[in-house]
Design a protein around this motif. Structure first.
Motif, PDB file in Angstrom:
ATOM      1  N   GLN A  44     -33.864 -12.503 -26.844  1.00 25.87           N
ATOM      2  CA  GLN A  44     -33.109 -13.762 -26.742  1.00 25.87           C
ATOM      3  C   GLN A  44     -33.940 -14.832 -26.049  1.00 25.87           C
ATOM      4  O   GLN A  44     -33.957 -15.986 -26.471  1.00 25.87           O
ATOM      5  N   GLN A  94     -33.165  -6.563 -25.711  1.00 23.06           N
ATOM      6  CA  GLN A  94     -32.307  -7.596 -26.293  1.00 23.06           C
ATOM      7  C   GLN A  94     -32.392  -8.889 -25.482  1.00 23.06           C
ATOM      8  O   GLN A  94     -32.475  -9.978 -26.043  1.00 23.06           O
ATOM      9  N   SER A 102     -36.501 -16.474 -28.345  1.00 17.97           N
ATOM     10  CA  SER A 102     -35.971 -16.979 -29.611  1.00 17.97           C
ATOM     11  C   SER A 102     -36.768 -18.162 -30.153  1.00 17.97           C
ATOM     12  O   SER A 102     -36.776 -18.401 -31.361  1.00 17.97           O
TER      13      SER A 102
END
Length: 180
Positions: free
Chosen positions: A138, A134, A141
């Motif tokens: 991020q 995760q 992104s």
């Protein structure tokens, strides 16, 4: 271990590497389940039998690192995921790898690709892999990554206690740049 080149990292604060891998061969097996650790263990045992001689012509193949696990998450929170556990086939065996005798084990060719890798230590539990994945997603992104799946990679024997190397990977999605 597969060879790769590392792209120049543009930011000192990045916690990941951008790696370019050439086409490579892997021996793999798919396991459907709910728990990464259990699926990885089942897959590892199948592949270990292959490198110990469960192949035609019953020859041993060198153990390589990393043990990569591709995770395709299930459709919902309580759905089974598909885990593809893979061992890298060393160059000396890649041209003509021994044929698996287990019908659940197969040889596959990974295309040349760009992988974003985040490295960490320890003996991670499933939730730690997810947390690192995760975090990496991020950080990426602003990049084109394939978010339909991700990988874990382990480089060390389970008996190694210190300075362990683990990674999570995302594959660059070159198709996202195409306008068709």
């Amino acid at each position: 271990m597969p060879v790769y080149t590392t792209a120049e990292n543009s930011k000192e604060s990045q916690t990941y590497e951008e790696r370019h891998y050439p086409e490579s061969k892997w021996v793999s097996t798919k396991v459907v389940g709910m728990v990464h650790k259990d699926a990885r263990s089942t897959g590892f045992r199948r592949l270990f039998k292959y490198i110990q001689g469960a192949n035609e012509p019953s020859e041993k193949v060198e153990m390589t690192a990393p043990v990569a696990t591709k995770i395709v998450p299930g459709a919902g929170p309580n759905c089974e995921s598909t885990f593809t556990v893979s061992f890298f086939i060393p160059p000396e065996n890649a041209e003509n790898p021994p044929k698996p005798t287990d019908p659940d084990v197969f040889i596959e060719t990974w295309p040349a690709q760009t992988i974003y890798a985040k490295q960490f230590g320890g003996s991670p539990k499933d939730d730690e892999y997810v947390s690192h994945a995760q975090e990496l997603a991020q950080e990426l992104s602003d990049k084109n990554i394939n978010q339909n799946y991700w990988f874990t990679a382990g480089y060390d024997s389970p008996f190694k206690m210190f300075n362990r190397r683990n990674e999570v990977w995302y594959v660059k999605d070159d198709k996202a740049n195409n306008t068709q």
